[in-house]
Design an enzyme around this catalytic site. Structure first.
Site, PDB file in Angstrom:
ATOM      1  N   ASP A  14      70.302  29.638  58.345  1.00  0.00           N
ATOM      2  CA  ASP A  14      71.741  29.445  58.569  1.00  0.00           C
ATOM      3  C   ASP A  14      72.114  29.545  60.045  1.00  0.00           C
ATOM      4  OD1 ASP A  14      72.165  29.463  55.690  1.00  0.00           O
ATOM      5  OD2 ASP A  14      71.923  31.633  55.801  1.00  0.00           O
ATOM      6  N   LYS A  17      71.229  24.754  62.474  1.00  0.00           N
ATOM      7  CA  LYS A  17      70.275  23.688  62.794  1.00  0.00           C
ATOM      8  C   LYS A  17      70.885  22.305  62.584  1.00  0.00           C
ATOM      9  CE  LYS A  17      67.188  25.427  59.963  1.00  0.00           C
ATOM     10  NZ  LYS A  17      67.773  26.750  59.697  1.00  0.00           N
ATOM     11  N   GLY A  41      70.930  24.552  53.279  1.00  0.00           N
ATOM     12  CA  GLY A  41      72.022  23.615  53.491  1.00  0.00           C
ATOM     13  C   GLY A  41      72.376  23.500  54.957  1.00  0.00           C
ATOM     14  N   HIS A  42      72.598  22.277  55.412  1.00  0.00           N
ATOM     15  CA  HIS A  42      73.082  22.035  56.767  1.00  0.00           C
ATOM     16  C   HIS A  42      74.536  21.573  56.664  1.00  0.00           C
ATOM     17  CE1 HIS A  42      69.153  22.579  58.247  1.00  0.00           C
ATOM     18  NE2 HIS A  42      68.704  21.343  58.181  1.00  0.00           N
ATOM     19  N   THR A  43      75.434  22.262  57.334  1.00  0.00           N
ATOM     20  CA  THR A  43      76.814  21.799  57.420  1.00  0.00           C
ATOM     21  C   THR A  43      77.012  21.139  58.773  1.00  0.00           C
ATOM     22  OG1 THR A  43      77.607  23.593  55.992  1.00  0.00           O
ATOM     23  CG2 THR A  43      79.239  22.451  57.326  1.00  0.00           C
ATOM     24  N   GLN A 220      65.561  26.932  56.457  1.00  0.00           N
ATOM     25  CA  GLN A 220      65.568  28.382  56.639  1.00  0.00           C
ATOM     26  C   GLN A 220      65.221  28.766  58.086  1.00  0.00           C
ATOM     27  OE1 GLN A 220      63.725  27.292  53.616  1.00  0.00           O
ATOM     28  NE2 GLN A 220      65.601  27.487  52.476  1.00  0.00           N
ATOM     29  N   THR A 297      75.111  28.179  48.218  1.00  0.00           N
ATOM     30  CA  THR A 297      75.545  29.060  47.136  1.00  0.00           C
ATOM     31  C   THR A 297      76.969  29.568  47.283  1.00  0.00           C
ATOM     32  OG1 THR A 297      74.759  31.048  48.286  1.00  0.00           O
ATOM     33  CG2 THR A 297      73.175  29.878  46.873  1.00  0.00           C
ATOM     34  N   ASP A 329      81.241  31.052  70.289  1.00  0.00           N
ATOM     35  CA  ASP A 329      82.686  31.256  70.167  1.00  0.00           C
ATOM     36  C   ASP A 329      83.071  32.283  69.116  1.00  0.00           C
ATOM     37  OD1 ASP A 329      81.583  28.915  68.627  1.00  0.00           O
ATOM     38  OD2 ASP A 329      83.527  29.074  67.622  1.00  0.00           O
TER      39      ASP A 329
END
Length: 417
Positions: A14, A17, A41-43, A220, A297, A329
């Protein structure tokens, strides 16, 4: 002949990346995923749109980039297909290894049953079936994407596996699937996915020989690596840079620049040791400011201060050339910012990651905070105290912060020569 640049997480996952892969993918011809499954998951934020990617490489957002899912990935066909629906330009741009192992619905049921049986000693997995899928791969009873070319034969093998392990499935209250229903399910996968399935090892060699610009991404982070992380509270794959070689069929000489990704603080999802975790107001403030909830999740992430000890470990394991420091930030407005510079175990201070971190007590060094870094796009725009913090981190971990992110937006990124 070219070399492939690589992006790797340096903490407990998290790290952000997705934004850096998306940023770098704009100048690369291919983006290749080498490990993990849809538990990651990539946001990525582009303008006013937010994308959450779990299996498809982040290069999908660059219409000029092609994307490869390597053999080191465990791929859930049903979830992959759901992700594909977001995009309408995947023909000739998305390639799936015929040697990648399938993660089927029963793997998730096994995962969840095992976690329930452990009670308070549960690892804290996502329950997506990643561990059982990798377990079947290592036990040599898994099924690979290339087998979708003959769904009747594949269904027969799956039924035989259930029958051979019926006692275990009975205890877990998992029913043996009916063959006709299973074939229909597999046919649905095959119809969508077979046009994308190919020998990606040969493809990787070809594009390297042709001098294409290639970017590799994992999932990960280093501290969740099956060998080098906080075992057993880790994922089931090789998350470090070496995993790119086995997960894509390339050799170490094919690797180019390695960029490690780290937040300006630390987070972790699930159970396991986390020495610099803050259980008070500061941890809660980091979680709120950083919107620290899992992409996959929705679970709230545990939050704490930057761990320079774990970071040195990760930098060395991965052979990192530069670090991309994310979410600077989020620390805006703190009067004081802390860094874990050593661990104390049984009254002894150490500066390395030991075999067991359960009893590690963080030794902190404090730094003056700053008002605002959000939106800065040049290093000179940063407050002096933020610059001092970054420079101190560089000295502690022995690697330059070559990229600094100051918001989720693609453009709010400082690139240092």
């Amino acid at each position: 002949m070219s070399r492939a640049d690589l992006i790797v997480g340096l903490q407990w996952g998290d790290e952000g990346k997705g934004k850096i892969v998306d940023h770098m993918a704009q100048t690369h011809d291919f983006v290749c995923r080498f490990a993990g499954g849809h538990n990651a998951g990539h946001t990525i934020v582009v303008g006013d749109k937010k994308y959450a990617l779990h299996l498809i490489p982040s290069g999908v957002l660059n219409p000029k980039a092609k994307n490869i899912v390597g053999n080191g990935v465990v791929l859930s066909p049903v979830d992959f297909i759901k992700e594909m629906v977001q995009f309408d330009n995947l023909d000739g741009r998305l390639f799936i290894s015929d040697k990648a192992h399938m993660l089927l619905p029963y793997h998730a049921l096994v995962d969840q049953a095992k976690e329930r049986s452990k009670g308070e000693k549960a690892i804290g997995t996502t329950g997506k079936g990643i561990g059982p899928a990798y377990g079947d791969k290592i036990a040599r009873v898994g099924h690979r994407m290339g087998e979708l070319h003959d769904t009747e034969k594949l269904a027969t093998k799956i039924i035989e596996f259930f029958e051979q392990n019926s006692a275990i499935f009975d205890v877990m209250e998992i029913d043996i699937p009916k063959k006709e229903e299973l074939i229909a399910e597999l046919d649905g996968y095959a119809k969508v996915l077979i046009p994308h399935i190919t020998d990606t090892t040969q493809l990787m060699w070809k594009i390297l020989d042709e001098g294409k610009k290639i970017l590799l991404e994992g999932a990960q982070g280093t501290m969740l690596d099956i060998d080098h992380g906080t075992y057993p509270f880790v994922t089931s794959s090789t998350t470090v840079s070496a995993g790119a070689c086995s997960g894509l069929g390339i050799n170490p000489k094919d690797l180019g620049k390695i960029t490690g990704i780290a937040k300006a603080y630390c987070t972790r999802v699930g159970n396991g040791p986390f020495p610099s975790e803050d259980f008070g107001d500061n941890g809660e403030r980091l979680r709120k400011n950083g919107r620290e909830f899992g992409t996959t999740t929705g679970r709230p992430r545990r939050c704490g201060w930057f761990d320079a000890v774990a970071m040195r470990h990760a930098v060395r394991v991965n052979g990192v050339d530069q670090v991309a420091l994310m979410k600077l930030d989020v620390l805006d407005g703190f009067d004081e910012v802390k860094v874990c510079v050593a661990y104390e175990i049984d009254g002894k201070e150490i500066n390395y990651v030991p075999y067991d971190l359960d009893d590690a007590v963080p030794v902190y060094k404090s730094f003056a905070g700053w008002d605002k870094t959000e939106g800065c796009r040049e290093f000179d725009e940063l407050p002096d105290t933020a610059k001092s913090y970054i420079q101190a981190l560089e000295e502690m971990i022995g690697t330059k912060m070559g990229i600094i992110s100051t918001s989720p937006d693609r453009e709010d990124t400082i690139i240092r020569a």
